[in-house]
Design a protein around this motif. Sequence first.
Motif: not given
Lengths: 291, 365
Positions: A242-250, A253-265, B129-135
């Motif tokens: 479930l965690g994987g799917i949440i991340i994979g889907v978000v 979508i974040a990459g499409r509608y928000a700045p690219g850095e936000l998608a990585i974060m 902390t790893l997550a904080v690093f990426v952010i």
Amino acid sequence: MELLQLMIGGLANGCIYGLVALGFVLIYKASEGVNFAQGDMMMLGAFVALGLGNSAQMGLSFWLAVPIAIVIMFGVGWGVERVVVRRIFGQPQFALVILTIAMGFVFRFVAGSIWGYTPLVLETPFAGQNLRGGGIVISVSDLITIGVTIALTLGLWAFFAFTRIGLAAQAASQNQMAAYIVGVPVMRINSIIWGLSGAVATVAGVLYATRGAIDPNIGLLGIKAFAAAVIGGLGSLPGALLGGIIIGVVEPIAGRYAPGELAIMSPYIIMLIVLVTRPGGLFAQMHAKKV
Amino acid sequence: MRIVFKTSYDRDIDLHEHGWSRAKIAVLLGIMILLPFLVGEYYLAEATNTLIWALAGMGLMIAVGHTGQVSLGHAAFLSIGAYTDAALMNAGLPFLVAFPAAGLVAGLFGAVIAIPAVRMSGIYLAIATLAVFVIVEELVILLEPITGGVGGTMAPSITFFGISFDRYGALQNFYWLILGVVALVTWGYANLMRSPTGRSFLAVRDSEVSARALGINVTRTKALAFGLSSGVTGLAGALMGHYIGFFNYELFSIFISINLLLVVTIGGLGFIQGAFLGAILITGMPQLIAIMRDGLNASTGIDLGSIPGLDTMMFSVILILFIIFEPTGLYGRWLKIRTYFEIFPLARRDMFRRQKSYLKTERMK
């Protein structure tokens, strides 16, 4: 339509994160250690399959190469446990974290020396095939990824619920000492679990490779998969998926509608939110810590 | 074998057990002060780098070695320190203001993220902390007006009281400045560890439950330790920025975090000396590998330079070997050797057996 399209791609991506996360969870369940080299084991698995299957290399048929790769990586996981991990039994968890990070670098170096650092494509029988319908394009590899993930998760669930080894592994994960006393061969169970997580990593790697080119650095995906495992609660197989799917889907979508850095974060922000609000993850299996 | 007679409580908590160890530290400091007159420019720059790494290592040691909080994201605090220092100095503030501010900002940031993070332990803290690093890494790219984004920013050269401390123009002065900072931090750190605060760090590391039973506010102690840790790392980051000169977000990669972990684990967890030994190893190894590679190339014609990633591989193998065979690190090994000779022939293998591990299970066992 666009959203749906993004979601299907994200679902397939999420399944791969979920599969790598399953590997984390398997090891965490059995020995309370975290294998940070899981992403690199996925990478190595994909490359072994590529080395066996691609016509430029050994040239075996795809359907033969993948099972052989799975067996080889089962052996690698088993061997890592026997040769390295077992020696630090009883040392702090932290030692295993650093050890596996270092092992990840070794795997990356091995793969880089054998197959080079330029991206390679795994030859598959279903490359480039797409299904169209209602304005949506679904690639066959996406469908296969989703299908295999569901099958593998059910299989692992059945393994833990019904087989003798699975039950023994559950016992060992809940209380190693007690399991040992009632005759569970805890050490051998650990080796099998490490082997199993190597095999699962290979499946994830092959599925990843069906969707694009691979190079030795794709193992860094393991960090994202770890976020998935944490979101689901580090001890829960369905939670990891479930965690994987949440991340994979978000992510897309974040990459499409928000700045690219936000998608990585985004995976890490989700993970931090989950950690702060529910420290044990969505499917918490932890109990209050006693003395 | 030396027998120390302790006749007062002050004597008991003294930093140095006897005058001889005080003299050794004084001699070491003296040699370090005279180093610019003893070695050439190249090795002086390397020594400066080693000192900066030792400072960062001490920062991480407070969290990992002395409070038992594993951090995989300390590069984030390095980068916060470096960018704060560079941004303030580019805004016209003097180094004497910008440098402490860099430590303060990094420390406050560390303490703020530590407050939710202290609810987690072990592996969860590491991953948070790893997550904080990426952010932080992505934030650095986003905050382009301050950090220069992907292009990077420049750390201006340091001048105060009319004396130049430029990294290239006046390397000696720069070295002495860093030596001074490192010596002060080390002195403060050593003193902290014999104060009630430092003792409470150790208590929290060894057993949270017992620490709480003894009246220690575990949450506050952990947040304080993490804040101090990130503050010192932030100072190191500011100096690293000045050492490199021009940097962007890539300087503070995940590999830096892992190298920092290497410094504290190989050096010896829980010893200040360990941070220095680890820093010497991590900055000296690439030089050693380069020298060996050239030698091998000249004598046998094998060109190891053509294999990419060999350095990282060797680091990893060394790390694996240390974790398996010498978990107490270089300093622990040195202690064992020293004790063996000091009390010869009474040394026993089990004298250094670990009683406690630094991290414990999150589940009931």
